[in-house]
Design a protein around this motif. Structure first.
Motif, PDB file in Angstrom:
ATOM      1  N   SER A  69     -14.092   3.708 -10.281  1.00 10.40           N
ATOM      2  CA  SER A  69     -13.855   3.908  -9.036  1.00 10.40           C
ATOM      3  C   SER A  69     -12.184   5.124  -8.709  1.00 10.40           C
ATOM      4  N   ASP A  70     -11.520   4.272 -10.047  1.00  8.73           N
ATOM      5  CA  ASP A  70     -10.329   4.655  -9.891  1.00  8.73           C
ATOM      6  C   ASP A  70      -9.287   3.587  -8.488  1.00  8.73           C
ATOM      7  N   TYR A  71     -10.035   2.921  -8.781  1.00 13.87           N
ATOM      8  CA  TYR A  71      -9.662   2.329  -7.198  1.00 13.87           C
ATOM      9  C   TYR A  71      -7.751   1.827  -7.353  1.00 13.87           C
TER      10      TYR A  71
ATOM     11  N   VAL B 114      -2.382   5.182 -21.295  1.00 16.79           N
ATOM     12  CA  VAL B 114      -1.550   5.721 -22.065  1.00 16.79           C
ATOM     13  C   VAL B 114      -1.857   7.134 -20.608  1.00 16.79           C
ATOM     14  N   PHE B 115      -1.238   7.260 -19.929  1.00 14.27           N
ATOM     15  CA  PHE B 115      -1.121   8.432 -18.618  1.00 14.27           C
ATOM     16  C   PHE B 115      -0.980   9.627 -19.481  1.00 14.27           C
ATOM     17  N   CYS B 116      -1.769  10.190 -20.026  1.00 17.75           N
ATOM     18  CA  CYS B 116      -1.711  11.498 -20.176  1.00 17.75           C
ATOM     19  C   CYS B 116      -1.657  12.883 -19.798  1.00 17.75           C
TER      20      CYS B 116
ATOM     21  N   ILE C 195      -7.921   5.989 -22.011  1.00 14.25           N
ATOM     22  CA  ILE C 195      -6.482   6.961 -21.631  1.00 14.25           C
ATOM     23  C   ILE C 195      -7.016   8.085 -20.270  1.00 14.25           C
ATOM     24  N   HIS C 196      -5.990   8.060 -19.361  1.00 13.20           N
ATOM     25  CA  HIS C 196      -5.476   8.841 -18.334  1.00 13.20           C
ATOM     26  C   HIS C 196      -5.961   9.956 -19.165  1.00 13.20           C
ATOM     27  N   ALA C 197      -6.404  11.572 -18.707  1.00 13.09           N
ATOM     28  CA  ALA C 197      -6.189  12.565 -19.564  1.00 13.09           C
ATOM     29  C   ALA C 197      -7.364  13.553 -18.937  1.00 13.09           C
ATOM     30  N   ASN C 198      -6.627  14.751 -19.018  1.00 15.54           N
ATOM     31  CA  ASN C 198      -7.238  15.663 -17.853  1.00 15.54           C
ATOM     32  C   ASN C 198      -7.201  15.647 -16.584  1.00 15.54           C
ATOM     33  N   GLU C 199      -5.990  14.862 -15.730  1.00 17.92           N
ATOM     34  CA  GLU C 199      -6.953  14.875 -14.150  1.00 17.92           C
ATOM     35  C   GLU C 199      -5.663  16.314 -13.407  1.00 17.92           C
ATOM     36  N   LEU C 200      -4.378  15.878 -14.623  1.00 18.42           N
ATOM     37  CA  LEU C 200      -3.476  17.066 -13.579  1.00 18.42           C
ATOM     38  C   LEU C 200      -3.508  18.702 -13.989  1.00 18.42           C
TER      39      LEU C 200
ATOM     40  N   GLY D  71      -2.783   5.106  -4.768  1.00 20.90           N
ATOM     41  CA  GLY D  71      -2.277   6.540  -5.142  1.00 20.90           C
ATOM     42  C   GLY D  71      -2.964   8.057  -4.562  1.00 20.90           C
ATOM     43  N   SER D  72      -3.915   7.160  -5.193  1.00 14.39           N
ATOM     44  CA  SER D  72      -5.586   8.647  -5.720  1.00 14.39           C
ATOM     45  C   SER D  72      -6.510   8.157  -5.489  1.00 14.39           C
ATOM     46  N   SER D  73      -6.898   6.693  -5.095  1.00 14.48           N
ATOM     47  CA  SER D  73      -8.256   6.891  -5.119  1.00 14.48           C
ATOM     48  C   SER D  73      -8.390   5.261  -3.955  1.00 14.48           C
TER      49      SER D  73
ATOM     50  N   GLY E  81       0.056  -1.767 -15.219  1.00 12.55           N
ATOM     51  CA  GLY E  81       1.127   0.553 -14.821  1.00 12.55           C
ATOM     52  C   GLY E  81       2.059   0.092 -13.579  1.00 12.55           C
ATOM     53  N   TYR E  82       2.024  -0.838 -13.078  1.00 13.41           N
ATOM     54  CA  TYR E  82       2.768  -0.540 -11.933  1.00 13.41           C
ATOM     55  C   TYR E  82       3.858  -1.414 -12.303  1.00 13.41           C
ATOM     56  N   GLY E  83       4.006  -2.017 -13.284  1.00  8.15           N
ATOM     57  CA  GLY E  83       5.536  -2.771 -13.481  1.00  8.15           C
ATOM     58  C   GLY E  83       6.165  -2.169 -14.150  1.00  8.15           C
TER      59      GLY E  83
ATOM     60  N   SER F  95       1.101  17.676  -2.593  1.00  6.53           N
ATOM     61  CA  SER F  95       0.670  17.522  -3.565  1.00  6.53           C
ATOM     62  C   SER F  95       0.654  15.934  -4.180  1.00  6.53           C
ATOM     63  N   TYR F  96       0.114  15.068  -4.819  1.00  2.02           N
ATOM     64  CA  TYR F  96       0.239  13.981  -5.070  1.00  2.02           C
ATOM     65  C   TYR F  96       1.534  14.199  -6.299  1.00  2.02           C
ATOM     66  N   GLU F  97       1.095  15.493  -7.129  1.00  2.00           N
ATOM     67  CA  GLU F  97       2.561  15.447  -7.807  1.00  2.00           C
ATOM     68  C   GLU F  97       3.667  15.902  -7.519  1.00  2.00           C
TER      69      GLU F  97
ATOM     70  N   SER G 296       0.842  -1.033   0.351  1.00  2.00           N
ATOM     71  CA  SER G 296      -0.467  -0.401  -0.076  1.00  2.00           C
ATOM     72  C   SER G 296       1.220   0.825  -0.334  1.00  2.00           C
ATOM     73  N   ARG G 297      -0.055   2.381   0.141  1.00  2.00           N
ATOM     74  CA  ARG G 297       0.962   3.306   0.274  1.00  2.00           C
ATOM     75  C   ARG G 297       0.523   4.607   1.084  1.00  2.00           C
ATOM     76  N   GLU G 298       0.654   3.658   2.042  1.00  2.00           N
ATOM     77  CA  GLU G 298       0.084   4.333   4.105  1.00  2.00           C
ATOM     78  C   GLU G 298       0.761   5.534   4.280  1.00  2.00           C
TER      79      GLU G 298
ATOM     80  N   ASP H  78     -10.811   9.584 -19.211  1.00  2.00           N
ATOM     81  CA  ASP H  78     -10.840   8.903 -18.336  1.00  2.00           C
ATOM     82  C   ASP H  78     -10.021  10.282 -17.588  1.00  2.00           C
ATOM     83  N   HIS H  79     -10.582  10.328 -16.305  1.00  2.00           N
ATOM     84  CA  HIS H  79     -10.411  11.430 -14.915  1.00  2.00           C
ATOM     85  C   HIS H  79     -11.419  12.963 -15.834  1.00  2.00           C
ATOM     86  N   LEU H  80     -10.764  13.132 -16.522  1.00  2.00           N
ATOM     87  CA  LEU H  80     -11.380  15.140 -16.982  1.00  2.00           C
ATOM     88  C   LEU H  80     -11.658  16.091 -15.919  1.00  2.00           C
TER      89      LEU H  80
ATOM     90  N   ALA I 142       2.547   2.504 -20.005  1.00  2.00           N
ATOM     91  CA  ALA I 142       2.557   3.672 -19.981  1.00  2.00           C
ATOM     92  C   ALA I 142       2.219   4.760 -18.304  1.00  2.00           C
ATOM     93  N   HIS I 143       2.761   4.358 -17.543  1.00  2.00           N
ATOM     94  CA  HIS I 143       1.943   5.000 -16.644  1.00  2.00           C
ATOM     95  C   HIS I 143       2.800   5.476 -15.369  1.00  2.00           C
ATOM     96  N   ALA I 144       3.857   5.341 -15.858  1.00  2.00           N
ATOM     97  CA  ALA I 144       5.093   6.953 -15.625  1.00  2.00           C
ATOM     98  C   ALA I 144       6.191   5.998 -16.302  1.00  2.00           C
TER      99      ALA I 144
HETATM  100  O1  NIG Z   1      -5.975   7.236 -12.293  1.00  2.00           O
HETATM  101  N1  NIG Z   1      -3.611   9.150 -12.668  1.00  2.00           N
HETATM  102  C1  NIG Z   1      -2.394   8.044 -12.892  1.00  2.00           C
HETATM  103  N2  NIG Z   1      -3.087   6.717 -12.659  1.00  2.00           N
HETATM  104  C2  NIG Z   1      -3.499   6.540 -11.034  1.00  2.00           C
HETATM  105  C3  NIG Z   1      -2.863   6.466  -9.960  1.00  2.00           C
HETATM  106  C4  NIG Z   1      -2.203   5.863  -9.903  1.00  2.00           C
HETATM  107  C5  NIG Z   1      -1.392   5.417  -8.317  1.00  2.00           C
HETATM  108  O2  NIG Z   1      -0.839   6.774  -7.991  1.00  2.00           O
HETATM  109  O3  NIG Z   1      -0.958   4.743  -8.310  1.00  2.00           O
HETATM  110  C6  NIG Z   1      -5.052   7.289 -11.027  1.00  2.00           C
HETATM  111  O4  NIG Z   1      -5.734   8.530 -10.887  1.00  2.00           O
END
Ligand code: NIG
Ligand code: FE
Length: 404
Positions: free
Chosen positions: A312-314, A210-212, A238-243, A317-319, A145-147, A95-97, A82-84, A261-263, A178-180
């Motif tokens: 849910s984005d379970y 892709v985490f764009c 795709i992951h878009a427009n979250e940050l 890190g973010s959910s 995406g965590y590999g 922040s997340y960033e 986990s990321r406790e 997704d995100h938006l 392409a998650h990081a």
């Molecule tokens: O959808 N934003 C990118 N990926 C995930 C977070 C992944 C993580 O932080 O482990 C998300 O929020």
């Protein structure tokens, strides 16, 4: 067969695979109903005044609501540990960033996953899948995406396949290499590596993602990876427009993505880009809640005639929750969706966003009998309003009660 159903909710004619604009405010509801299940599929339904005789198993719903199980089109439930620790950093103001920039975040999960055996990863992930099935999820998309290197990405995809073979829920796999940027790679070298993995990844994945976003991958990187995926038959999500306004929506639409997704950082330009396309805008209010960032402007999308899905984005890190009932409640409470709009977003439209709307997400003869039977007296409004009160009597997946 289930009889004495107070409200049978989510009845949709065959062939309707998503709801858009004003249609999002409608769903078929039959009061005082029965439904018949055969071979794990919905066979037929009707009013109790015309209830057929049966000699098979009968469940008396006792006035409870019956609704399609939730469809969760965006999760990262395969992860290790986990990321406790980062939760404390977040409480202390990072922040997340900022957490990601310190080498935490996704890279932290990737280090943990690297050290975890495939069997252990499978059992840790299965616990989460069992948790969400017990909470009423009947279809789930799971991303890699965590590999963040070919070996560990394939390990994740194999674990998702094993989950798919082990549970009655509908499972779909997405290759999110392409998650990081993985440790030890240059940015461009990593994009090349991921694009080059498509032949193997396509054997196990249904989609490519892709985490764009700012600080992760550009629209150009995204285009290259989506193109490489398309060559091996992988549609994009795709992951878009979250940050930031990342250009992710536009590149997704250009490649015919099934969902973007995100938006959270989107508005009129993205809405215009999405009009008239097959792409489902998908919003993840659980990550807005957990990160304290804006909620995606769901109402604007619907007013513009678009459909939206909620998922849910379970992820660690973010959910860190896969509770789709809470997602539905956040849709109502924070995004101002009506309960019916939020319901359509967590069922049929989310099924569409993971390519399974022909199988799940509504009460339609021929679909898989993934159903939640509630305690007496519940309805959609109450579900979102009393958002923490236990309401589930039983969850049926493929027509059979799950044993959590
Ligand atoms: O959808 N934003 C990118 N990926 C995930 C977070 C992944 C993580 O932080 O482990 C998300 O929020
Ligand atoms: Fe995500």
């Amino acid at each position: 067969m289930i009889v004495n159903i107070g409200e049978l909710v989510g009845i949709v004619p065959e062939g309707v695979l998503r709801k858009q604009g004003a249609e999002m405010s409608e769903t078929g509801i039959l009061k005082d109903a029965w439904i018949r299940i055969e071979d794990g599929l919905i066979k037929d339904f009707g009013p109790m005044s015309e209830c057929p005789e049966t000699d098979s198993d009968v469940l008396d719903a006792d006035g409870g609501m019956v609704m399609p199980a939730f469809c969760d089109s965006h999760t990262h439930v395969v992860y290790a540990g986990s990321r406790e620790g980062e939760f404390l950093d977040k409480i202390n103001g990072l922040s997340y960033e900022e957490i990601a920039a310190r080498g935490g975040g996704i890279l932290n999960s990737s280090d943990l996953l690297h050290r975890t055996s495939e069997d252990d990863l499978f059992s840790q992930s299965m616990e989460r899948v069992r948790e969400v099935m017990a909470a009423g999820t009947g279809a789930i998309e799971i991303k890699s995406g965590y590999g963040l290197n070919p070996e560990d990405e394939m390990k994740m995809l194999r674990v998702i396949r094993r989950i798919r073979q082990s549970v009655p829920a509908v499972v779909r796999a997405t290759f999110l290499g392409a998650h990081a940027v993985g440790r030890g790679y240059t940015h461009d070298g990593y994009v090349d590596t991921i694009a080059g993995m498509m032949p193997q990844a396509a054997e196990l994945a249904d989609f490519v993602d892709v985490f764009c976003d700012e600080g992760f991958f550009t629209p150009e990187d995204t285009g290259r990876i989506l193109k490489a995926g398309a060559a091996f038959g992988l549609p994009a999500k795709i992951h878009a427009n979250e940050l930031a306004e990342s250009g992710g929506v536009e590149v997704g639409v250009r490649y015919g993505a099934l969902s973007v997704d995100h938006l959270e950082r989107s508005g009129p330009a993205q809405i215009e880009a999405l009009k008239g396309t097959p792409t489902m805008p998908t919003m993840l209010p659980g990550s807005s809640f957990f990160l304290g960032i804006p909620y995606a402007p769901a109402k604007d999308y619907i007013h513009a005639g678009l459909g939206i899905a909620l998922a849910s984005d379970y992820n660690p890190g973010s959910s860190p929750s896969g509770d789709m009932r809470f997602v539905m409640a956040l849709g109502c409470i924070r995004m101002r969706l009506t309960p019916v709009q939020a319901f359509n977003a967590v069922t049929l439209n989310s099924a569409y966003a993971m390519g399974v709307a022909h199988l799940a997400g509504s009460i339609t003869p021929g679909k898989i009998a993934n159903l939640t039977v509630t305690q007496p007296g519940w309805n959609l409004t109450r579900l979102a309003y009393h958002y923490r009160t236990p309401y589930i009597r039983t969850v049926l997946l493929r027509g059979l009660p799950i044993h959590a």
